[in-house]
Write a protein that holds these residues in place. Structure first.
Motif, PDB file in Angstrom:
ATOM      1  N   MET A  69       0.861  -1.184   0.000  1.00 12.81           N
ATOM      2  CA  MET A  69       0.000   0.000   0.000  1.00 12.81           C
ATOM      3  C   MET A  69       0.894   1.230   0.000  1.00 12.81           C
ATOM      4  SD  MET A  69      -2.770   1.269   2.848  1.00 12.81           S
ATOM      5  CE  MET A  69      -4.069   0.236   2.216  1.00 12.81           C
ATOM      6  N   GLN A  70       0.503   2.267  -0.750  1.00 10.79           N
ATOM      7  CA  GLN A  70       1.289   3.486  -0.825  1.00 10.79           C
ATOM      8  C   GLN A  70       1.394   4.113   0.545  1.00 10.79           C
ATOM      9  OE1 GLN A  70      -0.187   6.277  -3.647  1.00 10.79           O
ATOM     10  NE2 GLN A  70       1.497   7.710  -3.403  1.00 10.79           N
ATOM     11  N   GLY A  71       2.630   4.491   0.879  1.00 10.48           N
ATOM     12  CA  GLY A  71       2.883   5.109   2.173  1.00 10.48           C
ATOM     13  C   GLY A  71       3.295   4.111   3.224  1.00 10.48           C
ATOM     14  N   TYR A  72       3.288   2.820   2.872  1.00 10.61           N
ATOM     15  CA  TYR A  72       3.697   1.774   3.805  1.00 10.61           C
ATOM     16  C   TYR A  72       4.676   0.838   3.101  1.00 10.61           C
ATOM     17  CZ  TYR A  72      -0.325   3.166   6.660  1.00 10.61           C
ATOM     18  OH  TYR A  72      -1.221   3.862   7.429  1.00 10.61           O
ATOM     19  N   ASP A  73       5.490   0.112   3.888  1.00 13.13           N
ATOM     20  CA  ASP A  73       6.309  -0.975   3.348  1.00 13.13           C
ATOM     21  C   ASP A  73       6.301  -2.125   4.351  1.00 13.13           C
ATOM     22  OD1 ASP A  73       7.914  -0.209   5.403  1.00 13.13           O
ATOM     23  OD2 ASP A  73       9.648   0.338   4.187  1.00 13.13           O
ATOM     24  N   GLY A  74       6.898  -3.296   3.947  1.00 13.75           N
ATOM     25  CA  GLY A  74       6.905  -4.451   4.826  1.00 13.75           C
ATOM     26  C   GLY A  74       6.132  -5.618   4.221  1.00 13.75           C
ATOM     27  N   ASN A  75       5.837  -6.647   5.054  1.00 16.56           N
ATOM     28  CA  ASN A  75       5.159  -7.852   4.584  1.00 16.56           C
ATOM     29  C   ASN A  75       3.712  -7.782   5.035  1.00 16.56           C
ATOM     30  OD1 ASN A  75       4.283 -10.373   3.881  1.00 16.56           O
ATOM     31  ND2 ASN A  75       5.953 -11.493   4.878  1.00 16.56           N
ATOM     32  N   PRO A  76       2.838  -7.664   4.081  1.00 18.17           N
ATOM     33  CA  PRO A  76       1.408  -7.524   4.448  1.00 18.17           C
ATOM     34  C   PRO A  76       0.810  -8.827   4.977  1.00 18.17           C
ATOM     35  CG  PRO A  76       1.659  -7.601   2.073  1.00 18.17           C
ATOM     36  CD  PRO A  76       3.046  -7.538   2.623  1.00 18.17           C
ATOM     37  N   TYR A  77       1.535  -9.954   4.819  1.00 13.14           N
ATOM     38  CA  TYR A  77       0.998 -11.216   5.288  1.00 13.14           C
ATOM     39  C   TYR A  77       1.273 -11.446   6.761  1.00 13.14           C
ATOM     40  CZ  TYR A  77       0.381 -12.181   0.373  1.00 13.14           C
ATOM     41  OH  TYR A  77       0.004 -12.111  -0.939  1.00 13.14           O
ATOM     42  N   LEU A  78       2.120 -10.642   7.317  1.00 13.60           N
ATOM     43  CA  LEU A  78       2.433 -10.772   8.730  1.00 13.60           C
ATOM     44  C   LEU A  78       1.631  -9.769   9.552  1.00 13.60           C
ATOM     45  CD1 LEU A  78       6.341 -11.136   8.544  1.00 13.60           C
ATOM     46  CD2 LEU A  78       4.621 -12.964   8.780  1.00 13.60           C
ATOM     47  N   LYS A  79       1.336 -10.187  10.805  1.00 14.46           N
ATOM     48  CA  LYS A  79       0.641  -9.254  11.692  1.00 14.46           C
ATOM     49  C   LYS A  79       1.564  -8.088  11.985  1.00 14.46           C
ATOM     50  CE  LYS A  79      -1.683  -8.936  16.116  1.00 14.46           C
ATOM     51  NZ  LYS A  79      -2.052  -9.629  17.374  1.00 14.46           N
ATOM     52  N   ASP A  80       1.055  -6.898  11.867  1.00 14.69           N
ATOM     53  CA  ASP A  80       1.817  -5.666  12.033  1.00 14.69           C
ATOM     54  C   ASP A  80       3.020  -5.623  11.109  1.00 14.69           C
ATOM     55  OD1 ASP A  80       0.068  -4.864  14.063  1.00 14.69           O
ATOM     56  OD2 ASP A  80       1.261  -5.860  15.615  1.00 14.69           O
ATOM     57  N   GLY A  81       2.854  -6.277   9.948  1.00 17.21           N
ATOM     58  CA  GLY A  81       3.974  -6.324   9.010  1.00 17.21           C
ATOM     59  C   GLY A  81       4.083  -5.061   8.181  1.00 17.21           C
ATOM     60  N   CYS A  82       3.019  -4.256   8.096  1.00 18.67           N
ATOM     61  CA  CYS A  82       3.041  -3.004   7.302  1.00 18.67           C
ATOM     62  C   CYS A  82       3.465  -1.857   8.190  1.00 18.67           C
ATOM     63  CB  CYS A  82       1.665  -2.736   6.692  1.00 18.67           C
ATOM     64  SG  CYS A  82       1.172  -3.955   5.449  1.00 18.67           S
ATOM     65  N   ARG A  83       4.525  -1.142   7.756  1.00 21.13           N
ATOM     66  CA  ARG A  83       5.045  -0.028   8.530  1.00 21.13           C
ATOM     67  C   ARG A  83       4.906   1.275   7.732  1.00 21.13           C
ATOM     68  NH1 ARG A  83       9.964  -0.080   8.635  1.00 21.13           N
ATOM     69  NH2 ARG A  83      10.386  -1.789   7.172  1.00 21.13           N
ATOM     70  N   ASP A  84       4.576   2.354   8.480  1.00 21.77           N
ATOM     71  CA  ASP A  84       4.437   3.666   7.822  1.00 21.77           C
ATOM     72  C   ASP A  84       5.781   4.143   7.335  1.00 21.77           C
ATOM     73  OD1 ASP A  84       3.245   6.279   7.144  1.00 21.77           O
ATOM     74  OD2 ASP A  84       4.451   7.007   8.835  1.00 21.77           O
ATOM     75  N   ILE A  85       5.809   4.656   6.154  1.00 22.66           N
ATOM     76  CA  ILE A  85       7.030   5.232   5.584  1.00 22.66           C
ATOM     77  C   ILE A  85       7.093   6.709   5.971  1.00 22.66           C
ATOM     78  CG2 ILE A  85       8.277   5.794   3.467  1.00 22.66           C
ATOM     79  CD1 ILE A  85       6.873   3.437   2.158  1.00 22.66           C
TER      80      ILE A  85
END
Length: 448
Positions: free
Chosen positions: A1-17
Motif C-alpha cells: 500500500m502506498q505510504g507503507y512498506d513491509g510484509n502484508p501477510y504478517l501481523k503488524d507487518g506493514c510499517r508507515d514510511i
C-alpha cells in the motif's frame, strides 16, 4: 500500500514510511517547503515569508505586497465595522427619537395638554389678551441653553391646568408675567417674563447691593409686594393665597420695581370658604405658626409671611439662619423679642438708620410688622390694610416723621404687645409636604 512498506501477510507487518526522512522521488516537497509526515502520507507547507502550495512551488513573498495585503484586510475590516456602527447608530437614534416622541405625547396628555388646548381655543379672541402659550420642549431647551441652571429663577409647581389658566389671567404690574408652559416633560416648566436684576433676597443679603437699598426703596418694594398680595386676596377671582411669599420670590427690575413670582404653592380659594385644610407647605422662617399647627390655610397666612419679609427689609437679616445664636435663629421671634425689650434700633440695618428723621417712620413700620406677625391670625391685619398703610407711607413720606404727637402710643405698642407664644424646632430650611408636584420655573428670553 502506498505510504507503507513491509510484509502484508504478517501481523503488524506493514510499517508507515516517513517520507520526510527517506524521501522518494515521487514523495518530495519543493525547495523552501517544510515536510510533515502523517500516517500513510505527508504534507508540504511553504516556509514563512514564502507563498505557494509546498508541493509544486514556494516563492518568496514581496514584503510590500504583504503590507498592502495587511492594509487591505484592515481596510475591509474597518469598513465593515464602520458600516455596522453607522447602521446600528442610525437605528438606535431613530429608536430614541421615536421613544422620545412617544414620551412627549404621553407627558403632554398626562399633564392636561389637550384640555389646556381646548380651553385656550375657546378663550381666543380680540378681547382675550392674556392667553398663555404652550411651548415645545425643543424650543424651550434651545431658549434656555439646554436648561442652564443659571437661567432657573426658582422652583415651584402647579397642580392643575385650571390653576395655570387662572394665573395667566393675573394682570398686575408687580406680578411676573406668566408667558406659558411646556407640557412635554415629566416635570412641566412654567415660562415667565425675564426680570434681570435678581431677587430681593440677593440685594438684602449682599453688603454691596444692600448699601444701595435706601429706606425709600425698601418701603416702595414692601408697598408693591403688599399690593400684589392684596390684589390676589381681594380682586382676583377666585381669590388666591400665595402660600410661599418670601424675599427669594420677589424679583427686582433695573428700577427696583418689585415683581412677585413663583405661584407654584399657591391655592385657589373657593367662593364659599375662608380657609383651606391642606398639608403644610411653605418655607421655614416665613411659615405661619398657626397654619403649621392647625393645617388651616387662610389669607392671614400670607400676612404672616409678608410680615417676615417686611422685617427682612428693615433689618437686612435672613429669615432663618442657623449660624446665629439659638435665640436669634428665627428672625420673626428675634424681632418680636427685641421690640418688646426696646431694642428695635439695635437690630435694624445700618444702611437705613443713619438719618434720625427716619426714626418715626421705622417705628411705624415696626409696629405694622409686629401686627402681621401676631401668633393669632384673627389679630393680624388684612393685606388690604397693610398695603394701604404702606402705600400711604410711600406717597407721604414726611407724614411718617410727624409721629411725635403719637410717640407715646407707638412706644406703648412697641412694649406692650404680647410675645410670640408659639415655638418649634427648625430641622430644615423648607417644608414641602404636599401632594402637589414640584415643577421647575424658567425665564424665557423673549419675555418683557
Amino acid at each position: 500500500m502506498q505510504g507503507y512498506d513491509g510484509n502484508p501477510y504478517l501481523k503488524d507487518g506493514c510499517r508507515d514510511i516517513n517520507e520526510c526522512v527517506d524521501p522518494q522521488p515521487d514523495y518530495r516537497c519543493v525547495k523552501n517547503a517544510i515536510c510533515n509526515n502523517t500516517v500513510g502520507s505527508y504534507t508540504c507547507t511553504c516556509r514563512p515569508d514564502f507563498s505557494g502550495d509546498g508541493y509544486t512551488e514556494c516563492n518568496r513573498e514581496n514584503p510590500q505586497r504583504k503590507i498592502q495585503n495587511i492594509y487591505l484586510i484592515i481596510g475591509i475590516t474597518t469598513g465593515v465595522a464602520l458600516m455596522v456602527i453607522i447602521v446600528f447608530g442610525w437605528s438606535y437614534t431613530a429608536f430614541q427619537r421615536r421613544k422620545m416622541s412617544m414620551m412627549k405625547k404621553k407627558f403632554f396628555q398626562e399633564n392636561g395638554g389637550f384640555v389646556l388646548q381646548q380651553r385656550l381655543t375657546r378663550e381666543e379672541g380680540p378681547s382675550h389678551t392674556n392667553t398663555i402659550k404652550i411651548f415645545t420642549a425643543d424650543k424651550l431647551e434651545k431658549a434656555t441653553n439646554g436648561f442652564d441652571k443659571d437661567r432657573v429663577v426658582g422652583q415651584g409647581g402647579f397642580g392643575t391646568v385650571y390653576k395655570v389658566l387662572v394665573l395667566s389671567q393675573i394682570n398686575h404690574r408687580n406680578v411676573v408675567k406668566l408667558l406659558g408652559c411646556c407640557l412635554e416633560t415629566e416635570v412641566p416648566p412654567l415660562v415667565y417674563e425675564f426680570i434681570s436684576n435678581g431677587t430681593l433676597s440677593e440685594h438684602l443679603h449682599d453688603k454691596l447691593k444692600a448699601s444701595a437699598l435706601s429706606l425709600d426703596i425698601r418701603l416702595k418694594v414692601a408697598a408693591e409686594t403688599a399690593g400684589v398680595l392684596s390684589y390676589l386676596h381681594s380682586a382676583a377671582y377666585p381669590p388666591i393665597i400665595h402660600r410661599d411669599n418670601k424675599s427669594v420670590n420677589v424679583l427686582l427690575d433695573k428700577n427696583y420695581t418689585a415683581k412677585v413670582s413663583d405661584f407654584g404653592a399657591s391655592r385657589l380659594v373657593p367662593a364659599d370658604q375662608t380657609e383651606l385644610s391642606t398639608l403644610v407647605q411653605g418655607t421655614l422662617g416665613y411659615l405661619d405658626p398657626e397654619y403649621l399647627q392647625t393645617s388651616q390655610l387662610t389669607k392671614k397666612s400670607d400676612v404672616y409671611s409678608f410680615g417676615v419679609v417686611l422685617v427682612e427689609l428693615i433689618t437686612g437679616q435672613k429669615a432663618l439662619c442657623f449660624q446665629r445664636p439659638e435665640e436669634e435663629r428665627s428672625l420673626a421671634q428675634y424681632f418680636i423679642s427685641s421690640v418688646e425689650k426696646g431694642h428695635l434700633f439695635n437690630i435694624l440695618d445700618d444702611n437705613i438708620v443713619s438719618d434720625e428723621g427716619d426714626a418715626g417712620q421705622l417705628k411705624n413700620v415696626a409696629v405694622l410688622a409686629q401686627r402681621c406677625l401676631n401668633v393669632k391670625g384673627d389679630d393680624r391685619p388684612t393685606m388690604k390694610e397693610v398695603a394701604a398703610q404702606l402705600e400711604a407711607g410711600s406717597r407721604l413720606k414726611h407724614s411718617w416723621a410727624q409721629t411725635d404727637q403719637h410717640s407715646e402710643e407707638i412706644e406703648s405698642l412697641l412694649h406692650d404687645t404680647q410675645p410670640l407664644g408659639f415655638g418649634y424646632e427648625y430641622s430644615e430650611h423648607s417644608v414641602h409636604i404636599d401632594s402637589i408636584t414640584s415643577h421647575v420655573t424658567l425665564p424665557f428670553p423673549g419675555g418683557r
